[in-house]
Design a protein around this motif. Sequence first.
Motif, PDB file in Angstrom:
ATOM      1  N   LYS A 151      13.315 -83.907 -60.162  1.00  0.00           N
ATOM      2  CA  LYS A 151      13.971 -84.352 -61.236  1.00  0.00           C
ATOM      3  C   LYS A 151      13.638 -85.840 -61.961  1.00  0.00           C
ATOM      4  CE  LYS A 151      16.997 -81.022 -61.440  1.00  0.00           C
ATOM      5  NZ  LYS A 151      17.290 -80.356 -62.514  1.00  0.00           N
ATOM      6  N   ILE A 155      16.053 -88.783 -63.695  1.00  0.00           N
ATOM      7  CA  ILE A 155      16.049 -90.180 -63.041  1.00  0.00           C
ATOM      8  C   ILE A 155      15.656 -91.290 -64.165  1.00  0.00           C
ATOM      9  CG2 ILE A 155      15.140 -91.651 -61.303  1.00  0.00           C
ATOM     10  CD1 ILE A 155      14.820 -89.129 -59.515  1.00  0.00           C
ATOM     11  N   SER A 158      18.301 -91.753 -66.549  1.00  0.00           N
ATOM     12  CA  SER A 158      19.350 -92.279 -66.124  1.00  0.00           C
ATOM     13  C   SER A 158      19.257 -94.006 -66.133  1.00  0.00           C
ATOM     14  CB  SER A 158      19.505 -91.747 -64.748  1.00  0.00           C
ATOM     15  OG  SER A 158      20.050 -90.411 -64.828  1.00  0.00           O
TER      16      SER A 158
END
Length: 279
Positions: A151, A155, A158
């Motif tokens: 992921k 990440i 984000s």
Amino acid sequence: MINFNGTIVSQDSNILTQNRAFLYGDAVFETVKIVNSKILFLEDHYFRLMASMRVVRMEIPMNFTMEYLEGQILSLATNNSLSNSSRARITVFRNDGGYYLPQINTVSFLIHTIGMEDFLYSFNQEKYEVDLFKDFYVTKQLLSSIKTTNKILNITASIFASENGYDNCLLLNDSKNVVEAIQGNLFMLTGNKLITPPVSEGCLNGVMRKQMLEFAKKMVNLEVVEEAISPFDLQKADELFITNVIKGIQPITKYRKKEFDIVLAKVLLEKLNEVVSAT
């Protein structure tokens, strides 16, 4: 021996040195919500997990029945006094051995739970602003539709959102269409038409996405379609919202200079909580 943070220690003291989930992201997972000692949408989670294991060619143990995994998750939640309202994650990883090519395809699993305050879904009506994340793209392939432990794109997105003061970011695929949010599927309402990208666009085959589609298709005067969404389409939308099993529904109130209503999101939230209350 290995070097761990500048200290020479025994390799046996660090189980991550051989763990394929850590070394190669060779793992799949499901995150579920537990309410009143029951797993919401258990069947959907189970079949997605089994499908994910098949996609990455993991050997599915004979005892990996839905009842077995349900029991394992709920027994941990009970042991941790979290069976009333919590989230649980089960990670299934291929066992040690090999490099890119595994020596074996057998698996192990790890479950952990975290308590949640309220078993019903809710959202506040405060500002929730998003923008596009353009540094990296989601590929339009089957692997993008399952939950693996790789992921790094999410990440990085984000971090980008946090650094720029956004509450979330919308991810693009390699055709430059909008696919999903960092941690959920995207729905767009334009007039009486509710649109969500099809799985073939590279979005996650979300469990809550499925519930929202089922709810929406039963509503009168609402056309529900799965089709590609371009960034230009976002500017013409009346509503945008994000869905996942833990949050439920998260309305987007602002994208660049455009602000959005939250009328349909409220209606769908009520329908969702009716299902949860009946659990």
